[in-house]
Each structure stands twice: as structure tokens, then as C-alpha cells.
Design a protein around this motif. Structure first.
Motif, PDB file in Angstrom:
ATOM      1  N   HIS A  32      70.237 -18.651-124.951  1.00 33.51           N
ATOM      2  CA  HIS A  32      69.659 -17.567-124.159  1.00 33.51           C
ATOM      3  C   HIS A  32      70.120 -16.220-124.692  1.00 33.51           C
ATOM      4  O   HIS A  32      71.223 -16.082-125.231  1.00 33.51           O
ATOM      5  CB  HIS A  32      70.055 -17.706-122.689  1.00 33.51           C
ATOM      6  N   MET A  33      69.264 -15.222-124.514  1.00 31.92           N
ATOM      7  CA  MET A  33      69.551 -13.875-124.991  1.00 31.92           C
ATOM      8  C   MET A  33      69.476 -12.890-123.832  1.00 31.92           C
ATOM      9  O   MET A  33      68.674 -13.050-122.907  1.00 31.92           O
ATOM     10  CB  MET A  33      68.568 -13.478-126.091  1.00 31.92           C
ATOM     11  N   LYS A  34      70.312 -11.864-123.905  1.00 30.83           N
ATOM     12  CA  LYS A  34      70.342 -10.835-122.888  1.00 30.83           C
ATOM     13  C   LYS A  34      69.394  -9.705-123.262  1.00 30.83           C
ATOM     14  O   LYS A  34      69.224  -9.398-124.439  1.00 30.83           O
ATOM     15  CB  LYS A  34      71.777 -10.292-122.743  1.00 30.83           C
ATOM     16  N   SER A  35      68.826  -9.079-122.261  1.00 24.04           N
ATOM     17  CA  SER A  35      67.904  -7.962-122.484  1.00 24.04           C
ATOM     18  C   SER A  35      68.649  -6.637-122.377  1.00 24.04           C
ATOM     19  O   SER A  35      69.504  -6.454-121.503  1.00 24.04           O
ATOM     20  CB  SER A  35      66.774  -7.974-121.456  1.00 24.04           C
ATOM     21  N   TYR A  36      68.309  -5.709-123.273  1.00 21.64           N
ATOM     22  CA  TYR A  36      68.837  -4.347-123.237  1.00 21.64           C
ATOM     23  C   TYR A  36      67.656  -3.381-123.308  1.00 21.64           C
ATOM     24  O   TYR A  36      66.649  -3.667-123.964  1.00 21.64           O
ATOM     25  CB  TYR A  36      69.786  -4.089-124.409  1.00 21.64           C
ATOM     26  N   PHE A  37      67.807  -2.234-122.663  1.00 20.34           N
ATOM     27  CA  PHE A  37      66.696  -1.291-122.584  1.00 20.34           C
ATOM     28  C   PHE A  37      67.177   0.139-122.833  1.00 20.34           C
ATOM     29  O   PHE A  37      68.223   0.551-122.326  1.00 20.34           O
ATOM     30  CB  PHE A  37      66.029  -1.357-121.207  1.00 20.34           C
TER      31      PHE A  37
ATOM     32  N   LEU B 132      69.765   2.145-120.369  1.00 20.50           N
ATOM     33  CA  LEU B 132      69.686   1.756-118.962  1.00 20.50           C
ATOM     34  C   LEU B 132      70.677   0.641-118.666  1.00 20.50           C
ATOM     35  O   LEU B 132      70.804  -0.313-119.429  1.00 20.50           O
ATOM     36  CB  LEU B 132      68.270   1.297-118.611  1.00 20.50           C
ATOM     37  N   ASN B 133      71.313   0.742-117.535  1.00 22.69           N
ATOM     38  CA  ASN B 133      72.291  -0.260-117.113  1.00 22.69           C
ATOM     39  C   ASN B 133      71.615  -1.327-116.254  1.00 22.69           C
ATOM     40  O   ASN B 133      71.959  -1.544-115.093  1.00 22.69           O
ATOM     41  CB  ASN B 133      73.434   0.408-116.352  1.00 22.69           C
ATOM     42  N   ILE B 134      70.615  -1.980-116.837  1.00 20.72           N
ATOM     43  CA  ILE B 134      69.892  -3.043-116.153  1.00 20.72           C
ATOM     44  C   ILE B 134      69.696  -4.203-117.128  1.00 20.72           C
ATOM     45  O   ILE B 134      69.809  -4.029-118.342  1.00 20.72           O
ATOM     46  CB  ILE B 134      68.513  -2.580-115.623  1.00 20.72           C
TER      47      ILE B 134
ATOM     48  N   TYR C  33      56.382  12.129-119.205  1.00 17.83           N
ATOM     49  CA  TYR C  33      56.339  10.681-118.984  1.00 17.83           C
ATOM     50  C   TYR C  33      57.498  10.047-119.730  1.00 17.83           C
ATOM     51  O   TYR C  33      58.192  10.706-120.510  1.00 17.83           O
ATOM     52  CB  TYR C  33      55.004  10.087-119.437  1.00 17.83           C
ATOM     53  N   THR C  34      57.716   8.771-119.479  1.00 18.86           N
ATOM     54  CA  THR C  34      58.810   8.063-120.138  1.00 18.86           C
ATOM     55  C   THR C  34      58.305   6.751-120.731  1.00 18.86           C
ATOM     56  O   THR C  34      57.274   6.214-120.324  1.00 18.86           O
ATOM     57  CB  THR C  34      59.958   7.736-119.163  1.00 18.86           C
ATOM     58  N   GLY C  35      59.056   6.272-121.697  1.00 19.89           N
ATOM     59  CA  GLY C  35      58.819   4.952-122.264  1.00 19.89           C
ATOM     60  C   GLY C  35      60.154   4.245-122.398  1.00 19.89           C
ATOM     61  O   GLY C  35      61.207   4.880-122.425  1.00 19.89           O
ATOM     62  N   VAL C  36      60.112   2.933-122.473  1.00 22.05           N
ATOM     63  CA  VAL C  36      61.341   2.139-122.592  1.00 22.05           C
ATOM     64  C   VAL C  36      61.224   1.214-123.781  1.00 22.05           C
ATOM     65  O   VAL C  36      60.211   0.520-123.948  1.00 22.05           O
ATOM     66  CB  VAL C  36      61.620   1.341-121.304  1.00 22.05           C
ATOM     67  N   ARG C  37      62.272   1.203-124.609  1.00 16.30           N
ATOM     68  CA  ARG C  37      62.294   0.339-125.789  1.00 16.30           C
ATOM     69  C   ARG C  37      63.039  -0.958-125.500  1.00 16.30           C
ATOM     70  O   ARG C  37      64.141  -0.920-124.945  1.00 16.30           O
ATOM     71  CB  ARG C  37      62.982   1.058-126.958  1.00 16.30           C
ATOM     72  N   PRO C  38      62.451  -2.087-125.883  1.00 18.50           N
ATOM     73  CA  PRO C  38      63.184  -3.352-125.757  1.00 18.50           C
ATOM     74  C   PRO C  38      64.215  -3.466-126.873  1.00 18.50           C
ATOM     75  O   PRO C  38      63.891  -3.362-128.048  1.00 18.50           O
ATOM     76  CB  PRO C  38      62.085  -4.407-125.903  1.00 18.50           C
TER      77      PRO C  38
END
Length: 427
Positions: A268-273, A329-331, A369-374
């Protein structure tokens, strides 16, 4: 239901049953050739998860191959609602990425495919090859640009070094205290129309698009072999299943989450944003963008930075915008992303922008506006090393291809990424 785009689980179930009945009645199923050149009888040859530009491009390329029957799954009500619609819309030249990396090679190939298609006259997607300047404000930054120049030449990407005087002569409002690197093959493109191009190809070739359809589980039966996907209709929460010979995980911000549905826990891999805010430019005294610059303006990036800095870009209508900045982001779940732009980011953005556009005033900027990078790794790991795209068929799961960390230059590279994935199945 004559169209190949379906919007809910009931429609999907009726459509799938009719599609499978038609395939079984014909000799089509027995003549299809898929991964590993084996004959299989699942409902679909390929299920592509994710309706952003990369997923739609992959779906269109696979569906254009004789014998394939592709299903594209998107959890939102329309395609391209997330990262695809929240970026700079830049056609990147490929000057930043190391040789022998997927980011480098696929960016350059994707860029070339876009411009070659435009020159052919068969590609009705609005774009402009405007070029860009990467500006250096110190001797240290100039040394970095000179290394970037040599690297770009090694990669066969056209570039030229400009002196401080040459920049001042062509763009007097832009500051380059030491030098600048000119990248003439950089451009801008309508991300919406680019996605629509691939969507049209996918539908015209007979592919199926399932909107409002979330993937909640994936199982692999190695005895058949085939993949069974459990789907949920977004509004009614009704669940149903489909089968596919191959699965492509192009879920973008949700890619790790999808991968973790099927891979064993130890893999499994963790997601970072990483979130970026874009700013509109509204000076008190209006000034046409042409008087400021006709090219995109980028600051000199820091090595291994998570972004290319808060840069100046143009849209196809000639309007200026700035961004993105960078905020980790801390999510750990993409469902928790807050896309709201915040005025608190203006101060830092203003400081960054005025290094190359000194006449700007802080009041000229408004969060737009905003965007989020995986991201594949944390902020600390990202600073320590270059992080490439991850595109691979997972060991022990034949035909299951993961695409993770598909951030910038994903829009530029999308067509080449689609070719790359197709080649994994059709070598």
C-alpha cells in the motif's frame, strides 16, 4: 442509450447487459487479443479508472486499437473536473527533467505530438506556441540557467540564452538582473478542448464512458484470469459489478486509494498532496498584457523543488495570471481537499512575482482558483530527490497498470503517456 456515455448505475447495468449480449452473439469476444496475447471473455477488454486528461487519452488510444472494448470510469458528473481543470494549461518544453526519466521523455514526446497534430490541420484544439523566459536575478541563478541550457541541448529541446539587455529590449517591464533562458517551444493550450478531443475519439471508436460511477473495490481472479470491479453510483449509492481483462488506474488524486483496493497491504502507498493557488491580475490602471510580455515568465527554480515557482502565464484570450504557489496539505485523503483560494497567500506570492515583475503592486493580485498535485512522497522526501512519474504493471497482477504521481507536466505528456500505456498491452 445509443450514445456511449452513460450517467448512472441503472443505465450502466442495462447498458452493460446489452453490450455483453451483443458481444456474445457476435464472434467479437473470441477474436479479441489482449495483454499477454491470450483470449478472454470479460465484459470489457480494459477498464480505465479516472476521467482526467490522462485517463481519457489512455482510453481513446486503447479503444482505437482493433479488438479493444474500453470502459472509462469517472466518479464525477463530468470529465476533467479535478486536476485537469485546475492548472496553468501550459505546454511544457521539457527543459527541467533529467534524461532517462518518464517526466522528461514523455513531456517532450507529448509536446511534439501536440504541435505535429496542429500542423497536420486535423487537430482543432486552441493552442499557442508563445514561448517562455526563465529569468535569473543573480550570478548563481545564471549559472543554473547555463546548466539548464546545456541540459536542454542534450535533450534536443530548442533554447537560447539571452542577456540582461536583450530581455530589457524585448520586455522592458520584466526584470532579469543577470540573464534569461528562452524556451521557444513552450506554449499554452485549452485543457478543456484537449480533453474533449480525446473524449470524442473514444466515443466515436465505440468506447463506453460511465460518469457518476465510483470504483469501491477491485478483485483479481487469477484462474480465469479477469478483474471484477465493484462500482457505486454517486447519487443513489447503488452498487453493481463489471468485469475487465485489464485495469488502468489513472485516478490522479485518488490513484493510491485505488491501488490500495487490490494490492496486498505491504504494498500500500500513502497519498500526499500539494496545493497551488492561482492569482488574477487586476491593476488599478489597466494595461494590456502585450505591453508587459508576450511570453510566459518563470523564475529560476530551486533544484528538486516541488514546483517551478509562482510564474506569469497567459491564457488564450491574452489575460495574465500568476501561480501556482506551493502549500503542502496535511491530509491523506483526496476527499478532504479544500479548493477554496485564500487571501493569506497573496503576500508571499507578491514577493515572488515582484522579483521579475517589479512594477506589480500587491493590490493588483486577487486569489482566483486552486489546483492540487498528487504527490508520491512527502515534502521532505521531495526536497531530497527528483520524483518521477510512476507508470508500471504491478507484479502478480497481469494487466493491472498503476499511474501515480502524474502531476506537471501531465497535461503536456498525456498523449505520450497514453501511447506508453498502450505499448504495455500491445507491444
Amino acid at each position: 442509450m445509443d450514445r456511449t456515455r452513460v450517467r448512472g448505475s441503472r443505465q450502466l447495468m442495462v447498458f452493460f447487459k446489452r453490450r455483453v449480449h451483443q458481444l456474445v452473439k457476435s464472434s467479437f469476444c473470441s477474436s479479441r487479443w489482449f495483454h499477454r496475447s491470450t483470449t478472454r471473455n470479460a465484459e470489457f477488454s480494459h477498464a480505465v479508472i479516472g476521467g482526467g486528461i490522462v485517463g481519457v487519452a489512455i482510453g481513446s488510444e486503447l479503444q482505437s486499437t482493433n479488438g479493444n472494448n474500453v470502459l472509462l470510469l469517472e466518479k464525477n458528473a463530468s470529465l476533467g473536473e479535478e486536476t485537469t481543470s485546475r492548472n496553468s494549461e501550459v505546454i511544457h518544453a521539457g527543459i527541467y527533467y533529467p534524461r532517462d526519466t518518464l517526466k522528461g521523455s514523455l513531456c517532450i514526446r507529448g509536446k511534439n505530438k501536440i504541435y505535429n497534430a496542429e500542423r497536420s490541420g486535423q487537430f482543432q484544439v486552441p493552442l499557442k506556441q508563445c514561448g517562455k523566459l526563465v529569468v535569473a536575478q543573480s550570478e548563481q541563478e545564471q549559472e543554473y540557467l547555463e546548466k539548464l541550457y546545456k541540459h536542454s541541448c542534450d535533450m534536443d529541446v530548442p533554447v537560447e540564452m539571452l542577456s540582461k539587455k536583450e530581455v530589457a529590449a524585448s520586455s522592458p517591464l520584466i526584470q532579469a538582473n543577470s540573464a534569461a533562458l528562452h524556451s521557444p517551444s513552450t506554449g499554452i493550450i485549452s485543457a478543456h478542448d484537449y480533453l474533449l478531443y480525446f473524449q470524442t475519439v473514444l466515443e466515436n471508436e465505440g468506447g463506453t464512458i460511465g460518469l457518476n460511477t465510483e470504483v469501491i473495490d477491485i478483485n483479481f481472479n487469477s484462474n480465469i484470469p479477469e478483474y471484477r470491479l465493484v462500482l457505486r453510483e454517486s447519487s443513489s449509492k447503488e452498487e453493481f459489478e463489471i468485469t475487465a481483462d485489464n485495469v488502468i488506474n489513472a485516478a490522479g488524486l485518488y490513484a493510491q486509494k485505488i491501488s490500495n483496493l487490490i494490492l496486498p497491504e505491504e504494498r500500500h502507498m500513502k497519498s500526499y498532496f500539494a496545493k497551488g493557488t492561482y492569482f488574477s491580475y487586476s491593476p488599478e490602471i489597466p494595461m494590456s498584457s502585450g505591453k508587459i510580455t508576450s511570453k510566459l515568465i518563470y523564475p529560476c527554480p530551486n533544484p528538486n523543488a516541488s514546483s517551478l515557482g509562482t510564474h506569469l502565464t497567459l491564457d488564450l484570450g491574452g489575460q495574465l495570471k500568476f501561480g501556482p504557489d506551493l502549500e503542502w496539505l496535511n491530509i491523506t485523503d483526496a476527499d478532504d481537499i479544500d479548493y477554496s483560494p485564500s487571501p493569506k497567500n497573496i503576500g508571499e506570492a507578491y514577493k515572488a512575482i515582484r522579483t521579475y515583475f517589479p512594477s506589480i503592486r500587491e493590490n493588483d493580485l486577487q486569489p482566483s482558483y486552486t489546483g492540487v498535485r498528487p504527490k508520491l512522497v512527502s515534502a521532505e522526501e521531495n526536497k531530497a530527490r527528483f520524483q518521477d512519474f510512476m507508470i508500471r504493471e504491478e507484479e502478480g497482477f497481469p494487466g493491472f497498470v498503476n499511474l501515480m504521481g502524474i502531476e506537471s507536466p501531465g497535461l503536456t505528456a498525456s498523449w505520450a503517456i497514453a501511447d506508453y500505456v498502450k505499448d504495455l498491452y500491445h507491444k
